[in-house]
Design a protein around this motif. Structure first.
Motif, PDB file in Angstrom:
ATOM      1  N   THR A 135      -6.683  -3.142  11.507  1.00 58.50           N
ATOM      2  CA  THR A 135      -7.705  -3.794  10.915  1.00 58.50           C
ATOM      3  C   THR A 135      -7.187  -3.965  10.094  1.00 58.50           C
ATOM      4  OG1 THR A 135      -8.424  -1.280  10.804  1.00 58.50           O
ATOM      5  CG2 THR A 135      -9.620  -2.027  12.493  1.00 58.50           C
ATOM      6  N   THR A 136      -7.349  -3.889   9.085  1.00 58.41           N
ATOM      7  CA  THR A 136      -7.008  -4.591   7.296  1.00 58.41           C
ATOM      8  C   THR A 136      -7.267  -2.864   6.603  1.00 58.41           C
ATOM      9  OG1 THR A 136      -9.116  -4.818   6.403  1.00 58.41           O
ATOM     10  CG2 THR A 136      -7.735  -7.003   6.848  1.00 58.41           C
ATOM     11  N   ASP A 137      -8.464  -2.411   6.958  1.00 56.90           N
ATOM     12  CA  ASP A 137      -8.116  -0.886   6.806  1.00 56.90           C
ATOM     13  C   ASP A 137      -6.948   0.366   7.534  1.00 56.90           C
ATOM     14  OD1 ASP A 137     -10.661  -1.071   5.807  1.00 56.90           O
ATOM     15  OD2 ASP A 137     -11.004   0.592   7.213  1.00 56.90           O
ATOM     16  N   LEU A 138      -5.855  -0.533   8.396  1.00 57.91           N
ATOM     17  CA  LEU A 138      -4.956   0.456   8.917  1.00 57.91           C
ATOM     18  C   LEU A 138      -4.265  -0.336   7.814  1.00 57.91           C
ATOM     19  CD1 LEU A 138      -3.259   1.546  11.029  1.00 57.91           C
ATOM     20  CD2 LEU A 138      -3.175  -0.250  12.169  1.00 57.91           C
ATOM     21  N   LEU A 139      -3.948  -1.769   7.778  1.00 55.41           N
ATOM     22  CA  LEU A 139      -3.107  -1.513   6.476  1.00 55.41           C
ATOM     23  C   LEU A 139      -3.383  -1.675   5.406  1.00 55.41           C
ATOM     24  CD1 LEU A 139      -1.479  -5.659   8.001  1.00 55.41           C
ATOM     25  CD2 LEU A 139      -1.179  -3.623   9.068  1.00 55.41           C
ATOM     26  N   LEU A 140      -4.209  -1.256   5.076  1.00 60.22           N
ATOM     27  CA  LEU A 140      -4.833  -0.988   3.638  1.00 60.22           C
ATOM     28  C   LEU A 140      -3.873   1.093   3.356  1.00 60.22           C
ATOM     29  CD1 LEU A 140      -7.888  -1.731   1.622  1.00 60.22           C
ATOM     30  CD2 LEU A 140      -5.518  -1.907   1.831  1.00 60.22           C
ATOM     31  N   ALA A 141      -4.672   1.944   4.873  1.00 60.03           N
ATOM     32  CA  ALA A 141      -3.964   3.118   4.413  1.00 60.03           C
ATOM     33  C   ALA A 141      -2.489   3.496   4.663  1.00 60.03           C
ATOM     34  CB  ALA A 141      -4.688   3.884   6.061  1.00 60.03           C
ATOM     35  N   VAL A 142      -1.570   2.628   5.511  1.00 60.62           N
ATOM     36  CA  VAL A 142      -0.382   2.144   5.692  1.00 60.62           C
ATOM     37  C   VAL A 142      -0.035   1.807   4.501  1.00 60.62           C
ATOM     38  CG1 VAL A 142       1.668   0.725   6.393  1.00 60.62           C
ATOM     39  CG2 VAL A 142      -0.436   1.966   7.961  1.00 60.62           C
ATOM     40  N   GLY A 143      -0.041   1.002   3.668  1.00 65.87           N
ATOM     41  CA  GLY A 143      -0.060   0.561   2.335  1.00 65.87           C
ATOM     42  C   GLY A 143      -0.327   1.728   1.222  1.00 65.87           C
ATOM     43  N   VAL A 144      -1.061   2.541   1.186  1.00 63.20           N
ATOM     44  CA  VAL A 144      -1.748   3.247   0.253  1.00 63.20           C
ATOM     45  C   VAL A 144      -0.447   4.601   0.717  1.00 63.20           C
ATOM     46  CG1 VAL A 144      -2.913   5.327  -0.547  1.00 63.20           C
ATOM     47  CG2 VAL A 144      -3.381   2.640  -0.288  1.00 63.20           C
ATOM     48  N   ALA A 145      -0.482   4.463   1.657  1.00 65.96           N
ATOM     49  CA  ALA A 145       0.543   6.501   1.936  1.00 65.96           C
ATOM     50  C   ALA A 145       2.116   5.184   1.642  1.00 65.96           C
ATOM     51  CB  ALA A 145       0.633   6.137   3.532  1.00 65.96           C
ATOM     52  N   ALA A 146       2.351   3.997   1.803  1.00 60.01           N
ATOM     53  CA  ALA A 146       4.003   4.044   1.850  1.00 60.01           C
ATOM     54  C   ALA A 146       4.197   4.317  -0.135  1.00 60.01           C
ATOM     55  CB  ALA A 146       3.766   2.463   1.883  1.00 60.01           C
ATOM     56  N   ALA A 147       3.107   3.173  -0.718  1.00 61.47           N
ATOM     57  CA  ALA A 147       3.011   3.780  -2.361  1.00 61.47           C
ATOM     58  C   ALA A 147       3.121   5.382  -2.701  1.00 61.47           C
ATOM     59  CB  ALA A 147       1.242   3.331  -2.441  1.00 61.47           C
ATOM     60  N   PHE A 148       2.113   5.725  -2.403  1.00 59.59           N
ATOM     61  CA  PHE A 148       2.357   7.471  -2.800  1.00 59.59           C
ATOM     62  C   PHE A 148       3.535   7.851  -2.134  1.00 59.59           C
ATOM     63  CE2 PHE A 148      -2.141   7.335  -3.222  1.00 59.59           C
ATOM     64  CZ  PHE A 148      -2.144   8.265  -4.647  1.00 59.59           C
ATOM     65  N   GLY A 149       4.412   7.649  -0.773  1.00 60.96           N
ATOM     66  CA  GLY A 149       5.757   8.629  -0.510  1.00 60.96           C
ATOM     67  C   GLY A 149       6.279   7.921  -1.455  1.00 60.96           C
ATOM     68  N   ILE A 162       7.236   4.414 -10.465  1.00 60.74           N
ATOM     69  CA  ILE A 162       6.744   5.712  -9.418  1.00 60.74           C
ATOM     70  C   ILE A 162       5.265   4.367  -9.381  1.00 60.74           C
ATOM     71  CG2 ILE A 162       6.870   6.910 -10.098  1.00 60.74           C
ATOM     72  CD1 ILE A 162       4.322   8.025 -11.791  1.00 60.74           C
ATOM     73  N   TYR A 163       4.050   4.850  -8.832  1.00 61.45           N
ATOM     74  CA  TYR A 163       3.096   3.625  -8.668  1.00 61.45           C
ATOM     75  C   TYR A 163       1.444   4.414  -8.188  1.00 61.45           C
ATOM     76  CZ  TYR A 163       6.184   0.179  -7.926  1.00 61.45           C
ATOM     77  OH  TYR A 163       6.999  -0.855  -8.407  1.00 61.45           O
ATOM     78  N   PHE A 164       1.754   6.294  -9.100  1.00 59.48           N
ATOM     79  CA  PHE A 164       0.584   6.655  -8.725  1.00 59.48           C
ATOM     80  C   PHE A 164      -1.098   6.326  -8.762  1.00 59.48           C
ATOM     81  CE2 PHE A 164       3.473  10.275  -9.200  1.00 59.48           C
ATOM     82  CZ  PHE A 164       3.444   9.796  -7.442  1.00 59.48           C
ATOM     83  N   GLU A 165      -0.664   5.327  -9.946  1.00 61.82           N
ATOM     84  CA  GLU A 165      -2.007   4.879 -10.588  1.00 61.82           C
ATOM     85  C   GLU A 165      -2.505   3.627  -9.410  1.00 61.82           C
ATOM     86  OE1 GLU A 165       0.610   3.896 -11.479  1.00 61.82           O
ATOM     87  OE2 GLU A 165       0.955   1.930 -11.764  1.00 61.82           O
ATOM     88  N   VAL A 166      -1.043   2.365  -8.927  1.00 60.77           N
ATOM     89  CA  VAL A 166      -2.013   2.402  -7.680  1.00 60.77           C
ATOM     90  C   VAL A 166      -2.266   2.533  -6.974  1.00 60.77           C
ATOM     91  CG1 VAL A 166      -1.034   0.020  -6.484  1.00 60.77           C
ATOM     92  CG2 VAL A 166      -0.343   0.188  -8.779  1.00 60.77           C
ATOM     93  N   GLY A 167      -1.923   3.788  -6.261  1.00 57.71           N
ATOM     94  CA  GLY A 167      -2.183   4.036  -4.791  1.00 57.71           C
ATOM     95  C   GLY A 167      -4.162   4.635  -5.309  1.00 57.71           C
ATOM     96  N   CYS A 168      -3.958   5.084  -6.341  1.00 55.81           N
ATOM     97  CA  CYS A 168      -5.438   6.024  -6.962  1.00 55.81           C
ATOM     98  C   CYS A 168      -6.763   5.043  -6.786  1.00 55.81           C
ATOM     99  CB  CYS A 168      -5.223   6.836  -7.625  1.00 55.81           C
ATOM    100  SG  CYS A 168      -4.351   7.958  -8.078  1.00 55.81           S
ATOM    101  N   VAL A 169      -5.850   3.453  -7.625  1.00 56.38           N
ATOM    102  CA  VAL A 169      -7.033   2.591  -7.701  1.00 56.38           C
ATOM    103  C   VAL A 169      -7.318   2.099  -6.662  1.00 56.38           C
ATOM    104  CG1 VAL A 169      -6.973   0.944  -8.561  1.00 56.38           C
ATOM    105  CG2 VAL A 169      -6.736   2.100 -10.623  1.00 56.38           C
ATOM    106  N   VAL A 170      -7.014   2.358  -5.530  1.00 57.63           N
ATOM    107  CA  VAL A 170      -6.599   1.220  -4.637  1.00 57.63           C
ATOM    108  C   VAL A 170      -7.828   2.402  -4.334  1.00 57.63           C
ATOM    109  CG1 VAL A 170      -6.201   0.495  -2.088  1.00 57.63           C
ATOM    110  CG2 VAL A 170      -5.286  -0.345  -3.951  1.00 57.63           C
ATOM    111  N   LEU A 171      -7.628   3.216  -3.418  1.00 56.43           N
ATOM    112  CA  LEU A 171      -7.962   4.140  -2.889  1.00 56.43           C
ATOM    113  C   LEU A 171      -9.861   4.548  -3.523  1.00 56.43           C
ATOM    114  CD1 LEU A 171      -5.973   7.032  -1.873  1.00 56.43           C
ATOM    115  CD2 LEU A 171      -7.560   5.470  -0.133  1.00 56.43           C
ATOM    116  N   VAL A 172      -9.864   4.660  -4.577  1.00 56.07           N
ATOM    117  CA  VAL A 172     -11.121   4.245  -5.227  1.00 56.07           C
ATOM    118  C   VAL A 172     -11.802   3.133  -4.876  1.00 56.07           C
ATOM    119  CG1 VAL A 172     -12.013   4.666  -7.801  1.00 56.07           C
ATOM    120  CG2 VAL A 172     -10.655   5.920  -7.508  1.00 56.07           C
ATOM    121  N   ALA A 173     -11.622   1.983  -4.989  1.00 50.44           N
ATOM    122  CA  ALA A 173     -11.736   0.816  -5.494  1.00 50.44           C
ATOM    123  C   ALA A 173     -12.359   0.980  -3.572  1.00 50.44           C
ATOM    124  CB  ALA A 173     -11.350  -0.292  -5.397  1.00 50.44           C
ATOM    125  N   VAL A 174     -11.755   1.203  -3.007  1.00 54.65           N
ATOM    126  CA  VAL A 174     -12.030   0.332  -1.563  1.00 54.65           C
ATOM    127  C   VAL A 174     -13.242   1.801  -1.330  1.00 54.65           C
ATOM    128  CG1 VAL A 174     -11.091   1.441   0.547  1.00 54.65           C
ATOM    129  CG2 VAL A 174      -9.977  -0.206  -0.927  1.00 54.65           C
TER     130      VAL A 174
END
Lengths: 755, 245
Positions: A135-149, A162-174
């Protein structure tokens, strides 16, 4: 100035004056809708109202709220970090120390966001993956995890982005998007639940087995057929039944659409969902509560809401192709940008594509609008069988009406009372009422109504009553007086009464138009003639006009003979096809579908069932408790014709909303994906755009379910004045061969010298 | 800082508007509190949540302002343009609240999705069986979301924050504004009606005038940024001097 300020209206929520001068006290407000000084107060009022109802998603909300708090902090630290970039390195002392502090702060505050919102996303994606779904969720999860890592490593190594803000905003938005969807669904189903809440939870059953009367309270679903239950004033009936003891005034509006309360006596059938206004009654259940009238309505509405209509199937089909396509595009764009601009760049591009193309809006575009509209319609006594009925009705080009029971009430009415001379008019009418009171014939009922309207009551006693079935009756008004004859012209002839020339003409003309006639005579002569017509519904012509204004072509199909139909058409100003058998009506509809495309047929759903089934949309009037009339796509619970233009407006509005939603969802996705895939879109903006898109689609749909105040209602409002000939009180009648225009209003008590 | 003080006063006076809009929320929060101290805690936490959001928005506005100035062509004095835009916006908001504008902007017709977010959190204050800390958490979140509700006054001061062109100053401006709204809001939540009807309308009008005044001051400051030869021969306005230091 002071005067103006005093006259200015105030906000219905906060009580402060409304901005601007437009709404002053002496110009009456256009509508009764609450007025707010600003959008804030509108929202605040909604929030306060909301506190009444339950929301199940409290846990998610708390998570989301806390995550928003931490994400806000992360954003502030990141913004501070970015503004440090403005200065040249070394220009400010300690700038690099600040950079380190801010990076660490951002990391620390983003960890809770990852735990609060990231974990559920990962769990969900993992769950689907185990079932073999990518699912797109899977890819999102992978992407967010990669951004944080990536960001963790950068922070700890003191170098790199650093891309913490991207990861946070993506999680909040989703999460916000999902949560809004849930809220939207819940709200659009509110209308259905509000119907269900009408049924009481407990029922008072009366046990008569043990001799005396013993009352027990039990849950509504335990009530069985044949049980006797008691309903107190102010309560709603839990089940269909027959009244066994005492009587009560019942408000059946919810079930039958009848707005006037009706007095129900023992032996009469009553429906679940009716409101008992004043009596303490005992009722035998004729069906368990689960099969009651109101439950049938609720079931019908729920079935309508859950049926997947064509628009939705289309959206589903598109989504099935869309999702894999997006995944492929995201991966391809990610790899391409990764090769040219480094891993982080590739990751950001892929994330942006996934976010912008997230098909959430697509998924809710159609169903939310349909639920909201169907629910709202149900509250107003209009039941749609499914979402297709809604979209079909919106596209209708012509509306065909059955006459009897649809445009007319199905009850005859005195159209004309003709007497030989002015002098004998009162006397004749009095005699007629006395005799009519002794008869049960439906024409006699119409005469009584006519007399009532003229202010006359039957006072005379009737003697030596002699009923002649199918012809009329003979009676005396005094013990030794004349014998009065009341009945058909044939009976007059049989009793050797002669017609004066005026009355003779009246009867002949009535014959020509196939109107029913009743005559009264005594002492060898016919003294008065009543002509009857079917009573048009008071709002019939207004409704037809409203339909014409909606650019629909109304037409009438009737089994009446031509002359009578011509008068009807003349009165209503619409084409009438006459002398049609039920199968002819079906053919007429089939013909019309060739001519117009989509057509609607309005009938009572009984004798015109074939025509209803043949039409693109069959609309049954006055279904009342009988919502299961299979042939109708739309049921109007009441006999209120005015619901029809309203329902059409609603359907059009709903269809427009669905189209807007789908168009928006597609257009936004196509443009967004193009931007994102070329690396021109930051994932944060993509995430924000995703939420905005969801909010647009959801609130656009839910607006349909909201009660009035807007253009929808005004469009459905009927014109207040009509110019239908013959409907004008006091119109001078000509002795035209075609006869009076249709319908004859209540003001025909005057003597007609024309006949 | 003179300006922050003015902003604080603007917030304090402007809270007569807040009372109308957010006052019912504050009252709702207090409904479940058994003692006045626990209610005070809730009110303070709620206000804290609001102030936090304002500060965040202020920081974002300040950052946005800084970036905007950076992007502007060199011929335009970014700081001046931004200050003047902010001033105009403040004056507009003030006049709108006063009802001195000849036209009425029609509030957007929309379905309130925010209701679903704030209402359950507000309700959390009503339950007595829940742990105090849980309640305070929810109350804080309610404040956090309340800060996001659209409000002309907040936007006016956000314009000011954007004009500051700094994350820290922006946040400070909005914090001052938020703290200014605190006294009346907390008092209302704790003790009920502080200002009623007509009095509230009058204070609100004064607040709106205050906003207009702040707008003029800001525009004046913006004009001060333009270095026109001979302009500074007259003694400069003290606020402008302050701003330039």
């Amino acid at each position: 100035m002071n005067d103006v300020a005093a006259a200015r209206a105030t906000c219905d929520y906060c009580g402060l004056p409304l901005p601007g001068f437009r709404r002053v006290a002496n110009s009456p407000p256009q509508d009764t809708a609450p007025a707010y000084c600003c959008l804030g107060c509108r929202l605040a009022a909604a929030i306060v109202a909301e506190r009444q109802s339950e929301t199940p998603s409290h846990g998610v909300l708390t998570r989301l709220g806390l995550a928003v708090f931490f994400a806000m902090n992360v954003m502030v630290f990141t913004m501070a970090l970015w503004s440090l970039d403005v200065y040249e390195p070394g220009e400010q002392l300690g700038a690099s120390l600040w950079v380190d502090v801010l990076r660490y702060l951002a990391m620390i505050f983003s960890i809770p966001v990852l735990l609060l919102l990231g974990l559920p996303l990962f769990e969900h994606a993992w769950d689907r993956l185990r079932r073999g779904e990518i699912t797109t969720d899977l890819l999102l999860a992978v992407g967010v995890a990669a951004a944080f890592g990536f960001s963790f490593v950068s922070t700890l190594r003191d170098q790199g982005h650093i891309y913490f803000e991207v990861g946070c905003v993506v999680l909040v938005a989703v999460t916000l998007g999902r949560w809004l969807e849930a809220i939207g669904k819940q709200k659009s189903l509110d209308a259905l639940r509000s119907l269900e809440r009408l049924l009481p939870e407990q029922v008072r059953r009366i046990d008569t087995t043990s001799g005396g009367q013993h009352e027990t309270c039990l849950p509504i679903h335990e009530l069985a057929r044949g049980d006797i239950f008691r309903v107190l004033p102010g309560e709603r009936l839990p089940a269909d039944g027959v009244i066994v003891r005492r009587e009560a005034l019942l408000d059946e509006q919810m079930v039958t659409g009848e707005s006037r309360p009706t007095l129900k006596h023992p032996g009469e059938t009553v429906f679940a969902g009716s409101l008992n206004l004043d009596g303490d009654v005992l009722i035998t259940a004729t069906a368990p509560a689960s099969e009651g009238a109101l439950q049938r309505i609720i079931d019908a509405v729920c079935a309508a809401a859950s049926a997947r209509c064509r628009v939705q199937q289309l959206a589903d089909r598109v989504a099935r192709v869309f999702t894999p396509a997006v995944i492929v595009i995201a991966l391809a764009a990610g790899v391409a940008h990764g090769v040219s601009g480094g891993g982080a760049q590739g990751l950001m591009t892929a994330l942006a594509v996934l976010l912008i193309a997230c098909p959430c809006a697509l998924g809710v575009a159609a169903p939310l609008a349909i639920w909201a509209a169907v629910g709202r319609a149900a509250r107003h006594g209009v039941l749609f069988r499914d979402g297709d009925a809604l979209t079909q009705l919106a596209g209708v080009r012509a509306v065909f009406f059955d006459k009897t029971g649809t445009l007319t009430t199905g009850r005859p009415q005195v159209a004309e009372f003709v007497t030989d001379s002015d002098a004998s008019r009162e006397e004749t009418l009095a005699a007629a009422v006395a005799l009519a009171s002794a008869s049960t014939h439906h024409l006699s009922g119409a005469v009584r109504d006519f007399a009532n309207r003229s202010g006359l009551r039957a006072s005379a006693e009737v003697f030596n009553l002699q009923n002649l079935p199918g012809q009329g009756l003979l009676a005396r008004l005094a013990a030794q007086g004349e014998t009065y004859v009341w009945g058909s012209p044939r009976l007059m002839a049989a009793q050797a009464l002669t017609f004066p020339p005026t009355l003779q003409t009246a009867v002949q003309q009535a014959d020509a138009q196939c109107l029913p006639v009743a005559c009264l005579g005594w002492s060898g002569q016919v003294r008065g003639v009543f002509l009857f017509r079917e009573e048009l519904r008071p709002d019939a012509s207004a409704v037809l006009q409203a339909l014409s204004q909606q650019h629909l072509q109304p037409q009438v199909l009737t089994g009446d003979r031509c002359a009578s139909a011509a008068a009807l058409g003349h009165a209503l100003g619409v084409p009438v096809q006459a002398e049609l058998l039920p199968e002819d009506k079906l053919l007429a509809i089939r013909q019309a579908r060739h001519e117009y495309g989509r057509v609607a047929m309005v009938g009572d759903g009984l004798n015109d069932a074939p025509a209803l089934a043949e039409a693109s949309v069959g609309i049954a009037m006055g279904c009342g408790a009988d919502v299961s009339r299979e042939t109708a796509d739309v049921c109007l619970l009441s006999d209120d014709l005015a619901r029809l233009p309203w329902a059409i407006s609603l359907a059009r509005q709903a269809t427009r909303t669905i189209r807007q939603n789908l168009f928006w969802a597609f257009a936004y996705n196509v443009v967004g994906v193009a931007l994102a895939a070329t690396g021109r879109l930051n994932p944060m903006w993509a995430a924000a755009a995703m939420v905005v898109s969801s909010v647009f689609v959801i609130s656009n749909s839910l607006r349909l379910g909201q009660e009035p105040t807007d253009a929808l209602e005004t469009a459905a409002a009927l014109p207040t004045t009509t110019s239908v000939p013959g409907n004008q009180p006091g119109a001078v009648r000509q002795p035209a061969p075609v006869g009076p225009a249709w319908p004859l209003p209540h003001s025909t008590g005057r003597k007609s010298s024309a006949w | 800082m003179v300006e922050l003080a003015l902003v604080f006063v603007g917030g304090a006076l402007g809270s007569s508007h807040c009372l109308g809009m957010c006052g019912p929320f504050a009252l709702a929060l207090g409904s479940g509190a058994t003692t006045w101290t626990s209610n005070l805690r809730r009110q303070a936490t709620y206000t804290l949540g609001r102030v936090f959001t304002y500060a965040f928005l202020g920081a974002a506005a300040g950052y946005g302002g800084a970036r905007l100035t950076e992007q502007m062509p060199a011929v335009l004095n970014g700081a001046a343009v931004l200050a003047m835009l902010a001033g105009v916006f403040l004056i507009y908001q003030g006049l709108k609240s006063l009802g001195w504008l000849p036209f009425q902007s029609r509030p957007a017709q929309g379905f309130c999705l925010a209701a679903g977010a704030i209402a359950p959190l507000l309700r959390a204050g009503g339950g007595q069986s829940r742990r105090e800390l849980t309640v305070l958490r929810d109350v804080f979140l309610a404040g956090l979301f309340t800060g996001l509700l659209p409000c002309g006054l907040v936007y006016a001061f956000l314009a000011l924050a954007a004009g500051s062109q700094s994350v820290a100053l922006g946040a400070a401006t909005m914090t001052a504004f938020g703290l200014g709204t605190a006294p009346l809001m907390i008092a209302t939540g704790c003790g009920g009606a502080v200002l009623r009807g007509a009095a509230r309308q009058r204070v609100f009008q004064v607040a709106a005038l205050c906003v207009v005044l702040t707008g003029f001051v800001t525009i004046g400051r913006g004009l001060g940024y333009f270095e026109i030869p001979g302009w500074r021969t007259a003694p400069g306005c003290p606020l402008c001097e302050q701003a330039e230091k």
